[in-house]
Design an enzyme around this catalytic site. Structure first.
Site, PDB file in Angstrom:
ATOM      1  CG  HIS A  71      -0.868  -1.699  -9.793  1.00 17.99           C
ATOM      2  ND1 HIS A  71      -0.346  -2.922  -9.439  1.00 17.99           N
ATOM      3  CD2 HIS A  71      -1.315  -1.138  -8.647  1.00 17.99           C
ATOM      4  CE1 HIS A  71      -0.499  -3.099  -8.141  1.00 17.99           C
ATOM      5  NE2 HIS A  71      -1.073  -2.025  -7.628  1.00 17.99           N
ATOM      6  CG  ASP A 113      -1.677   1.244  -5.121  1.00 17.36           C
ATOM      7  OD1 ASP A 113      -1.863   0.324  -5.949  1.00 17.36           O
ATOM      8  OD2 ASP A 113      -1.059   1.091  -4.045  1.00 17.36           O
ATOM      9  CG  HIS A 157       3.195  -1.087  -6.267  1.00 23.66           C
ATOM     10  ND1 HIS A 157       2.695   0.189  -6.314  1.00 23.66           N
ATOM     11  CD2 HIS A 157       2.163  -1.879  -5.891  1.00 23.66           C
ATOM     12  CE1 HIS A 157       1.422   0.180  -5.974  1.00 23.66           C
ATOM     13  NE2 HIS A 157       1.060  -1.074  -5.713  1.00 23.66           N
ATOM     14  NE  ARG A 196       3.070 -11.834  -1.975  1.00 22.50           N
ATOM     15  CZ  ARG A 196       2.578 -10.597  -1.966  1.00 22.50           C
ATOM     16  NH1 ARG A 196       1.262 -10.400  -1.872  1.00 22.50           N
ATOM     17  NH2 ARG A 196       3.389  -9.572  -2.018  1.00 22.50           N
TER      18      ARG A 196
HETATM   19  O1  LIG Z   1       0.186  -7.689  -2.269  1.00 21.71           O
HETATM   20  C1  LIG Z   1       1.074  -6.893  -2.549  1.00 21.71           C
HETATM   21  O2  LIG Z   1       2.246  -7.043  -2.192  1.00 21.71           O
HETATM   22  C2  LIG Z   1       0.762  -5.668  -3.367  1.00 21.71           C
HETATM   23  C3  LIG Z   1      -0.649  -5.598  -3.822  1.00 21.71           C
HETATM   24  C4  LIG Z   1      -0.943  -4.329  -4.539  1.00 21.71           C
HETATM   25  O3  LIG Z   1      -0.099  -3.587  -4.935  1.00 21.71           O
HETATM   26  C5  LIG Z   1      -2.325  -3.918  -4.780  1.00 21.71           C
HETATM   27  O4  LIG Z   1      -3.249  -4.688  -4.508  1.00 21.71           O
HETATM   28  O5  LIG Z   1      -2.542  -2.779  -5.243  1.00 21.71           O
HETATM   29 FE   LIG Z   2      -0.924  -1.647  -5.496  1.00 22.52          FE
END
Ligand SMILES: O=C(O)CCC(=O)C(=O)O
Ligand SMILES: [Fe+3]
Length: 740
Positions: free
Chosen positions: A561, A563, A633, A643
């Site tokens: 996606h 952001d 990403h 994690r």
């Molecule tokens: O946790 C991650 O490495 C990325 C999370 C992410 O891209 C998001 O929550 O928008």
């Molecule tokens: Fe993100």
């Protein structure tokens, strides 16, 4: 009665008195000026109307029996006989009512002053000085209605409003027009679905409209305005002179439709104003179950707009309910028919004069049928419009080309500057830059290590699990992104509140706050941002693999996606519109651990498939990047273990600074200022001192605006007039009620 004095002289005298501070004289003279102006207007209108009635054209000519040669000049004489008689009548009538005043010409400047309602500005002060508050308020209000941007008067009114003895009813518009007032009242009831109450006001509005129209038109029959002609060089012959003057009068009469639809202090008039009355009325009558009247008004509206689809449907519906036969015998309003016929004849003459003499006429009405304009004029206008459209289009294309050129240049240079720009100081000695845009195959990307210590990672990790336990339930919630993982998240404010309630260690919550601030500073500095970076949202997030749901798993932990926009990978586009968080400008993710399998962070191309770089999480590592379309990403599946990371989104727009962050800051200040710390000790219950976020309370909801309108027979389907008529009634058109 004393002889009438010219109102411009009275006004001048009032203004002089004002500068002497002679308030009584100001009031005396200006009030008299206003009264005289009204009297002149009324006298003129009355005389023109009554003389028109006395010397009407169209009476039979003297009967010569058989047509004779030379009868033409006799017809002419009969015509001019009427003209002379009319002039005689007018002169007698006006001098009878106004005396010498009937010959007095008021200067244009004074006329303008009165139009701007300036006399009321002087009056307002004078009344105030002699303590006539109610009159001062009315004068101030009257002035302000026509001058809504006048700041001093606005302040005056606010001041008056607070004064003892001033009542709401004192705020009167002394120049209000009866037809507009009635219309506004009618529409106000209509808007409240109080249809029965709306009807008398709307009916009165129609009646007042026609009397105002008659007055407005009669006042058009004034002196010839030489504007645009050189007075001395104007040497038209008899018929040209009559033509020039008469077309000017007709033009003025036509513009009464605009004049009557105008509101003081507002630039735009209400469009389709007169027809609009009948649109409101037909629907109001329908909702009051008066089908006869609904039909009459629908038919009246159709006189203006015969092809209006909604109104034709409404009429069909009403007729079906009432019975076709009865409906057929109900006719449109006669006076409206006459009005339209007369107006159309005027337009024809004006278009004729436009076509032949080039005397401009701009039709003020939207309902004029196309045929009224002569063919030749229509073709001329069409050609002109086509040329204009072509030129507009050509210019548009050129502009677009220029824009793309400029855009490309800007993009190049901004990408260049961005590239040169990133790589600023990272502020802390122990932090290291592990990867840059270059090694990450993109732009506005960086990976930093050692941003926090092992101890800090552990403490934040524990904080996440503790809050999940105390907050959302034992193992967190199912992940919104995949059925194979669970997901737990806590914001800074939530953590602080739980700490305040004694449910998690205050030290950890405060550390969470401090660490996010540290990341913000580093990102702001590294990307060399010229304006401050604000928090938009901060979330401590853990994703846990659900052991029994890993078999044959192919999805991601977090799909690819962007952001701050909605990624449409097939179209290779990203749409920067809500529900995307469009104000997010930078993102940073601080990783807290690596005791899990999978979970790599990936950058991809816009196709959401081609991976351009991969980052493996570990304690103290930060991946930060521009939140825009240059950085799609995602996160690969977490197939074992938990994690944890702190995800932070930043904005450059102070208006979108996170509300929760501000609350968190306030909460911290309160908790750690000495007095409040003591105070907190007394709050045994642990009730939160910070108000629950307002977002959690459902927003108030109002009743649907048409839900309780008459809906009988709606099952019949497409013929039901209610919803459609409402949608098409002038209320919902671009001239909403707020303009009234
Ligand atoms: O946790 C991650 O490495 C990325 C999370 C992410 O891209 C998001 O929550 O928008
Ligand atoms: Fe993100």
């Amino acid at each position: 009665e004393p002889p009438l004095e010219p109102y411009d002289q009275l006004y001048d005298r009032g203004v002089e008195a004002y500068y002497r501070g002679d308030w009584k004289s100001v009031i005396l003279n200006i009030e008299r000026a206003l009264r005289n102006k009204g009297a002149i207007r009324r006298a003129r209108a009355e005389c023109r109307l009554s003389c028109a009635n006395q010397t009407q054209f169209g009476e039979p000519l003297p009967d010569f029996g058989v047509p004779l040669p030379g009868q033409g000049p006799v017809h002419d004489l009969a015509f001019f006989d009427k003209i002379l008689r009319r002039a005689d009548c007018l002169q007698n009538c006006e001098s009878g009512k106004l005396g010498e005043l009937s010959m007095h010409k008021v200067s244009e400047e004074t006329e303008l002053e009165f139009q701007k309602r300036s006399p009321y500005n002087y009056l307002q002060v004078a009344y105030f000085k002699i303590d006539k508050l109610d009159k001062a308020v009315a004068a101030a209000h009257t002035f302000f209605v026509a001058n809504p941007t006048h700041m001093e008067m606005k302040q005056n009114l606010e001041y008056y409003r607070m004064m003892a003895g001033v009542q709401e009813a004192d705020f009167k518009d002394l120049e209000a027009k009866a037809h507009m007032e009635a219309f506004k009242e009618g529409v106000a009831f209509y808007t409240n679905d109080e249809f029965l109450e709306a009807i008398p006001h709307l009916e009165a509005a129609v009646e007042e409209y026609f009397s105002a129209d008659q007055e407005c038109r009669s006042l058009c029959e004034g002196a010839y305005d030489y504007d645009g002609y050189n007075y001395l060089e104007y040497n038209a012959d008899l018929f040209q002179a009559i033509t020039d003057h008469y077309t000017q009068v007709l033009n003025c009469k036509q513009s009464c439709a605009v004049e009557l639809a105008s509101r003081p202090g507002q630039e735009k008039h209400i469009e389709d104003f007169l027809p609009g009355h009948f649109n409101y009325l037909q629907f109001a009558y329908y909702n009051s179950e008066n089908y006869e009247k609904a039909i009459e008004n629908a038919k009246t509206y159709l006189l203006f707009h015969p092809r209006d689809e909604v109104m034709n449907q409404n009429l069909a519906y009403y007729s079906a309910v009432l019975g076709e036969e009865i409906a057929a015998n109900i006719s449109a309003r006669k006076n409206v028919e006459v009005y339209i016929r007369q107006s159309l004849l005027e337009k024809e003459l004006l278009f004729y004069a436009y076509d032949v003499f080039g005397i401009t006429f701009v039709d003020p009405d939207t309902w004029t049928p196309e045929e009224i304009m002569p063919q030749r004029l229509r073709e001329k206008q069409k050609a002109e419009r086509e040329t204009a459209a072509r030129i507009t289009e050509e210019i548009g294309n050129l502009m677009k080309e220029i824009e793309t050129l400029v855009e490309e240049k800007n993009k190049d240079s901004s990408e260049m500057t961005k590239l040169i720009r990133e790589g600023g100081s990272i502020l802390f000695d122990n932090i290291v830059i592990t990867n840059t845009s270059k090694t990450l195959n993109g732009s506005q990307r960086v990976v930093l290590d050692n941003v926090v210590t092992e101890d800090e990672c552990r403490e934040l990790h524990q904080l996440s699990n503790a809050t999940a336990l105390k907050g959302d339930g034992y193992r967190g919630k199912p992940s919104p992104h995949t059925p194979s993982e669970s997901f737990q998240g806590v914001t800074v404010l939530k953590a602080l509140k739980l700490a305040q309630e004694g449910k998690v260690p205050m030290k950890s919550a405060q550390m969470y706050f401090d660490i996010s601030e540290k990341v913000r500073k580093v990102v702001e500095s590294y990307f060399r941002l010229e304006t401050p970076l604000y928090f938009s949202y901060t979330h401590l997030v853990c994703r846990s693999a659900i052991a029994e749901k890993q078999e044959g798993r192919e999805d991601l932990s977090h799909p690819v996606h962007v952001d701050n926009c909605m990624l449409q990978s097939e179209a290779l586009e990203c749409i920067k519109e809500p529900p995307a968080y469009t104000h997010r400008d930078y993102s940073a993710i601080l990783y807290l651990n690596n005791e899990f399998e999978g979970g790599e962070f990936i950058f991809t191309e816009l196709d959401a498939k081609t991976i351009t770089a991969e980052v493996s999480p570990k304690c103290g590592r930060v991946v930060s990047f521009g939140a825009g379309k240059e950085n799609p990403h995602g996160v690969k599946a977490v197939t074992k273990g938990q994690r944890c990371a702190v995800a932070i989104w930043f904005t450059l727009d102070p208006r979108h600074k996170e509300k929760e962050r501000i609350q968190a800051e306030e909460l911290l200040t309160m908790l750690f200022s000495p007095v409040d710390a003591e105070f907190q000790g007394t709050e045994k219950e642990g009730t939160s001192l910070v108000e629950e976020s307002k977002d959690e309370i459902p927003k108030p909801d109002g009743p649907g605006n048409t839900s309780h309108m008459k809906t009988e027979n709606q099952a019949q389907g497409p013929d039901s007039p209610d919803s459609k008529a409402a949608a098409n009634s002038p209320l919902d058109s671009k001239h909403g009620k707020e303009e009234l």
